[in-house]
Design a protein around this motif. Structure first.
Motif, short mmCIF file in Angstrom:
data_model
loop_
_atom_site.label_atom_id
_atom_site.label_comp_id
_atom_site.label_asym_id
_atom_site.label_seq_id
_atom_site.Cartn_x
_atom_site.Cartn_y
_atom_site.Cartn_z
N ALA A 42 -31.32 -7.13 97.10
CA ALA A 42 -30.81 -5.99 96.34
C ALA A 42 -30.98 -4.71 97.13
O ALA A 42 -30.07 -3.87 97.22
N ALA A 43 -32.15 -4.53 97.73
CA ALA A 43 -32.42 -3.32 98.50
C ALA A 43 -31.50 -3.22 99.71
O ALA A 43 -30.95 -2.14 100.01
N LEU A 44 -31.29 -4.36 100.43
CA LEU A 44 -30.42 -4.36 101.61
C LEU A 44 -28.96 -4.06 101.23
O LEU A 44 -28.22 -3.47 102.01
N SER A 45 -28.55 -4.47 100.04
CA SER A 45 -27.17 -4.28 99.61
C SER A 45 -26.80 -2.81 99.47
O SER A 45 -25.63 -2.44 99.59
N MET A 46 -27.80 -1.98 99.26
CA MET A 46 -27.52 -0.56 99.07
C MET A 46 -28.12 0.31 100.17
O MET A 46 -28.04 1.53 100.09
N GLU A 47 -28.71 -0.32 101.19
CA GLU A 47 -29.31 0.45 102.28
C GLU A 47 -28.20 0.90 103.23
O GLU A 47 -27.50 0.08 103.79
N PRO A 48 -28.02 2.21 103.44
CA PRO A 48 -26.93 2.69 104.30
C PRO A 48 -26.99 2.05 105.68
O PRO A 48 -28.09 1.83 106.20
N PRO A 49 -25.85 1.71 106.25
CA PRO A 49 -24.48 2.01 105.79
C PRO A 49 -23.93 1.01 104.77
O PRO A 49 -22.75 1.06 104.43
N ALA A 50 -24.74 0.07 104.30
CA ALA A 50 -24.27 -0.94 103.35
C ALA A 50 -24.07 -0.30 101.97
O ALA A 50 -24.80 0.62 101.57
N HIS A 51 -23.08 -0.81 101.22
CA HIS A 51 -22.86 -0.35 99.85
C HIS A 51 -22.19 -1.48 99.05
O HIS A 51 -20.97 -1.58 98.98
N PHE A 52 -23.03 -2.33 98.47
CA PHE A 52 -22.56 -3.46 97.67
C PHE A 52 -23.26 -3.44 96.32
O PHE A 52 -24.15 -4.26 96.04
N GLU B 23 -28.75 -9.35 106.13
CA GLU B 23 -28.94 -7.96 106.54
C GLU B 23 -27.93 -7.58 107.63
O GLU B 23 -27.34 -6.49 107.59
N ALA B 24 -27.73 -8.51 108.60
CA ALA B 24 -26.80 -8.20 109.69
C ALA B 24 -25.38 -8.06 109.16
O ALA B 24 -24.65 -7.13 109.52
N ARG B 25 -24.99 -8.98 108.31
CA ARG B 25 -23.60 -8.96 107.84
C ARG B 25 -23.35 -7.83 106.85
O ARG B 25 -22.26 -7.24 106.82
N VAL B 26 -24.35 -7.52 106.02
CA VAL B 26 -24.14 -6.45 105.05
C VAL B 26 -23.99 -5.11 105.76
O VAL B 26 -23.23 -4.23 105.32
N LYS B 27 -24.68 -4.94 106.91
CA LYS B 27 -24.55 -3.69 107.67
C LYS B 27 -23.25 -3.65 108.47
O LYS B 27 -22.81 -2.57 108.87
N LEU B 28 -22.66 -4.83 108.71
CA LEU B 28 -21.36 -4.89 109.37
C LEU B 28 -20.22 -4.87 108.36
O LEU B 28 -19.06 -5.03 108.73
N ASN B 29 -20.61 -4.71 107.06
CA ASN B 29 -19.62 -4.69 105.97
C ASN B 29 -18.80 -5.99 105.96
O ASN B 29 -17.59 -5.98 105.73
N ASP B 30 -19.47 -7.09 106.19
CA ASP B 30 -18.83 -8.41 106.26
C ASP B 30 -18.76 -9.01 104.85
O ASP B 30 -19.79 -9.15 104.17
N PRO B 31 -17.58 -9.38 104.39
CA PRO B 31 -17.45 -9.95 103.03
C PRO B 31 -18.17 -11.29 102.84
O PRO B 31 -18.33 -11.75 101.71
N LYS B 32 -18.62 -11.92 103.94
CA LYS B 32 -19.32 -13.19 103.82
C LYS B 32 -20.68 -13.06 103.15
O LYS B 32 -21.34 -14.07 102.88
#
Length: 899
Positions: free
Chosen positions: A743-753, A711-720
């Motif tokens: 799946a939900a975290l991947s698309m929760e703004p500001p994340a977009h994966f 969750e932390a990295r996906v919101k930081l737009n971290d490719p890891k």
């Protein structure tokens, strides 16, 4: 032997002619080489003699302590003397013999100075033999003139010195009888060498001193007696009456300490003789000590002290004798002698010392009433022409304060105040002195406890005048303010105490004795406020202590007290805990302090934990409390339970940080997310340590750590994040709920994966279908999300690959409907119908007619799964579908005609 000679010459040259040479190394080599000399044949080599003389002269020119030390000088002399004796002929001439005597006697003396008598002995023996040879050579001369007699006299003098060295060596080695033999030989020579009387007497005295220091009283008494006897044989050349008296006094002391009862008479004879030879205060005092130790009658002791008084001994000596009589339980004699001392020194300006001693002795014997009368007489005399000397006055003040403090400790405050008042009587009105301020504070303490508030205020006013910048003065002001319920004045005093606490403070006499007086005073201030039911003032005192004290133990105790009051105020508790963490970390590492530090850390750790649990509505504070609990736990004794607590603290702190991010604007999330990642990393290390200590079946720590990190990295737009998903998939028995969360975290703004989201949903759907009891609702939701991600609303074109992917999802949806048609929601069927139909219309608009017919047909196929809505939608869609089919036919014909 030739090699030996070569080596010695080479080493000697190195020592003499090379600068910056390693003296110690070369000297040790020389010393080691010469140690085997007695095993070699005796050489007759003049070069060795020359080498010996060069080494001797070199040692003479080198100052001990700069170039070489005393032991190194002894070693060089040892080598030189050995070489000279080795190289000499069997019947050496007189010149060589004289060199032998010089070198051997000085080498032996040097070894004695180095405290090595065993190395000295051989050379002293050689010196005696050489002296005997020289004496024989002188005796064989034909002429018998005065020069010859003088030479023989010099030889005898040298022999006496060497014999005295041998006696000293024997003493050093504990050979008393051997030393006696040597000294007797010396005594036998005194008739011919009368000038050596003083030398020999002092040598025996030194032997006596050394034996006395070793508690060898029998040997000491022998040597001291010898010293005196030798000295008195020749009054002209004896050491002198002062020295003789000193010898006798030490002899008397030896008898006194050896066995005073057995040797009482000898001790008294010795000291009486000493006083006869040279009267001295120490001799008279020693005689009194012997009389007291031996239990002599009062008459004998009285005669002794009278002798001292008549000898015009100084007042100080007489007063010392009074104390001696008191310590020997001769009270009557002591007071009687003190009275006569006062009469004898009536005109002396130092008489006040006797008066003060009189008071001291009365108080020691518990005669307070007589002591008070004497003090009052002294006070009167002090202001009527018999003032006390500054030194006597200082001693008297100490006596009065000591007596007052003892009464204070016994809670006899009236008596304590009276003794302090006696001290106050010696101060003049308006006098400025720090001790006067201390005295007034002590008086105020007594007056407060006696409920004499007005007088206490007057005393403190005087203390402020003399020493306003004393923390003790401000403490006294505070005590009075609390009793008067003057809260404003009490707070002012506390503020002043806080400022003064930053400077070193010495302990106050008896009333407060501790390493950190300022901290103790502030703690006591809080206690006084609580005893007077002034809780707010007590809290102010404790807060002042926490803010200004460097005493960690006092601060931690104060913080504990503050928590009991402010436990419901989380912001205040957080500040207190941060201060507690700082103070616990600063505690000393000694054993006792370490144990207390662990106890304090554990107490505050639990407080932080409980405080965190009360902050569910405030994730920021919850995070802070959990982190404080973790930091405090690092100061506790490591254990499995403690590690589990640390893991929970860090997990909860990370969760709180993520929750805080969900409620915060995107612009302020980065720092919080970074902090969350740091806590997750620390928690991972703690978890590794904990997992190594045993099994944890069904534990979700790995999953939570990966979820929080994702969750932390996906919101930081971290490719890891893709790597983290792979790590989750590698877990045993990964749950579908975890994948759905991913799946939900991947698309929760500001994340977009979206690709990551679809991958997680596909795997989740696959896992759902493998379950014994398939959860159709969650399968339906996965399919819904996959279709929505693949066919977003408002697109103007769709790739063929995407159409194939989504077609597969629709097939999944149809299989779900077929498996449980009654459980499939009508609105979900309508949503699938509408999305498929719109896709067909979009393809139609793009002239993709076959695909358009396929997708419109797919939409029509969902009509049968509608319930109450089926009829209305069937009519509309059938008409539209017919139109679409007609248009498709016409379009196909047009295409054929164009071809």
């Amino acid at each position: 032997m030739e090699q030996f000679v070569t080596n010695m010459k080479c080493l000697a040259e190195t020592l003499q002619h090379r600068e910056q040479v390693d003296y110690e190394g070369v000297i040790d080599k020389l010393f080691n080489e010469v140690s085997v000399l007695d095993k070699l044949p005796k050489p007759l080599d003049s070069q060795l003699e020359e080498c010996a003389i060069q080494l001797w002269n070199w040692a003479v020119t080198k100052r001990v302590g700069t170039a070489i030390n005393k032991t190194q000088k002894a070693k060089v002399r040892h080598v030189a003397c050995s070489l000279l004796y080795c190289s000499a002929p069997d019947v050496p001439p007189e010149s060589i013999v004289r060199k032998h005597i010089l070198m051997a006697s000085k080498t032996g003396r040097t070894w004695l100075d180095c405290k090595d008598p065993q190395l000295a002995d051989p050379f002293l023996t050689l010196a005696v033999k050489s002296l005997e040879i020289l004496y024989s050579q002188l005796g064989s001369r034909d002429d018998g003139g005065s020069d010859l007699n003088a030479s023989k006299g010099e030889v005898e003098k040298d022999l006496l010195r060497v014999l005295s060295y041998q006696a000293e060596s024997a003493i050093c080695q504990g050979s008393h009888q051997e030393a006696v033999v040597y000294v007797q030989r010396c005594k036998d020579m005194l008739a011919r060498l009368p000038k050596e009387t003083g030398y020999l007497s002092l040598m025996c005295y030194n032997f006596g001193v050394d034996s006395y220091n070793l508690k060898m009283f029998e040997e000491s008494s022998f040597w001291l007696s010898q010293s005196y006897d030798i000295g008195k044989t020749n009054r002209k050349y004896c050491p002198g009456p002062e020295v003789q008296a000193r010898v006798l006094r030490l002899l008397a002391t030896v008898y006194l300490e050896w066995d005073c009862q057995q040797f009482q008479e000898k001790a008294l004879n010795a000291v009486s003789l000493a006083n006869k030879v040279c009267m001295s205060a120490s001799g008279l005092n020693l005689k009194i000590r012997i009389l007291l130790r031996s239990g002599a009658l009062d008459e004998a002791v009285t005669a002794g002290v009278n002798e001292q008084l008549e000898s015009d001994a100084p007042l100080e000596v007489s007063l010392s004798t009074v104390k001696l009589l008191m310590s020997a339980d001769r009270e009557t004699l002591a007071f009687d002698y003190l009275k006569r001392v006062c009469q004898h020194f009536e005109t002396s300006p130092e008489l006040s010392a006797a008066s003060v001693l009189h008071i001291e002795l009365l108080l020691q014997r518990g005669k307070e009433l007589l002591g008070k009368q004497k003090i009052e007489d002294i006070i009167t005399g002090h202001y009527t022409g018999k003032p006390l000397t500054p030194q006597s006055l200082a001693i008297l003040h100490l006596l009065l304060w000591d007596k007052a403090a003892k009464h204070f400790e016994a809670k006899n405050y009236i008596e304590a105040l009276q003794w302090y008042n006696y001290s106050l009587s010696f101060y003049k009105a308006g006098q400025m002195e720090p001790n006067l301020a201390k005295l007034q504070r002590n008086r105020a303490s007594c007056l407060l406890l006696l409920k004499q508030l007005d007088k206490a205020k007057e005393a403190i006013k005087e203390a402020e005048r003399c020493d306003p910048d004393s923390i003790f003065t401000q403490f006294s002001v505070y005590k009075i303010a609390v009793q008067e319920k003057n809260i404003e004045k009490a707070v002012e005093a506390l503020t002043a105490m806080g400022h003064l606490a930053k400077s070193p403070v010495s302990s106050e006499d008896r009333l407060l004795v501790c390493e950190n007086a300022a901290s103790s005073l502030l703690s006591l201030a809080a206690q006084i406020a609580l005893e007077n039911e002034e809780q707010d003032t007590a809290m102010k005192a404790l807060e002042t202590l926490c803010e200004n004290s460097s005493d960690e133990a006092h601060v931690l105790t104060a913080l504990r007290s503050l928590f009991t009051v402010h436990i419901a105020h989380t912001v205040i508790c957080l500040l207190y805990l941060q201060s507690a963490l700082q103070k616990v970390s600063q505690c000393n590492a000694v054993l006792e302090a370490a144990e207390q530090r662990i106890e304090d850390a554990n107490w505050f750790r639990k407080i932080a934990w409980n405080s965190a649990l009360q902050c569910e509505s405030s994730p920021g504070r919850m995070k802070d409390f959990f982190l404080l609990s973790y930091q405090l736990s690092q100061l506790c004794t490591p254990s499995r339970a403690l590690l589990m607590g640390q893991r929970t603290c860090l997990l909860m702190a990370a969760a709180a940080s993520l929750e805080l991010c969900r409620k915060s604007p995107h612009s302020v999330q980065t720092e919080e997310l970074t902090n969350a990642l740091e806590n997750i990393q620390i928690c991972t290390e703690v978890w590794k340590t904990l997992r190594a200590s045993g099994n944890f079946p069904n534990d979700q720590t790995d999953t939570l750590l990966l979820l929080y990190e994702f969750e932390a990295r996906v919101k930081l737009n971290d490719p890891k994040v893709e790597t983290i998903l792979e790590s989750i998939l590698e877990l045993e028995n990964v749950e579908t709920k975890v994948l759905e969360t991913i799946a939900a975290l991947s698309m929760e703004p500001p994340a977009h994966f979206p690709l990551l989201c679809k991958k997680a949903l596909r795997i989740a759907l696959s896992l759902h279908k493998k379950q014994p009891d398939v959860d159709m609702a969650r399968c339906r939701q996965c399919v819904h999300s996959l279709i929505q991600l693949s066919l977003p609303s408002g697109v103007s074109e769709v790739e063929e690959r995407v159409l194939e992917e989504v077609w597969g999802y629709y097939e999944e949806a149809l299989s779900i409907i077929a498996a449980a048609p009654e459980e499939f929601p009508e609105m979900e069927s309508l949503w699938l119908l509408t999305r498929a139909w719109n896709t067909g219309i979009l393809l139609y608009s793009l002239a993709q007619y076959p695909e358009a017919e396929k997708w419109c047909g797919l939409g029509i196929s969902f009509l049968r799964h509608l319930g109450s809505l089926q009829e209305s939608y069937q009519t509309q869609m059938s008409t539209l579908y017919s139109e679409v089919l007609d248009r498709l036919d016409r379009a196909k014909k047009n295409l054929i005609m164009e071809e």
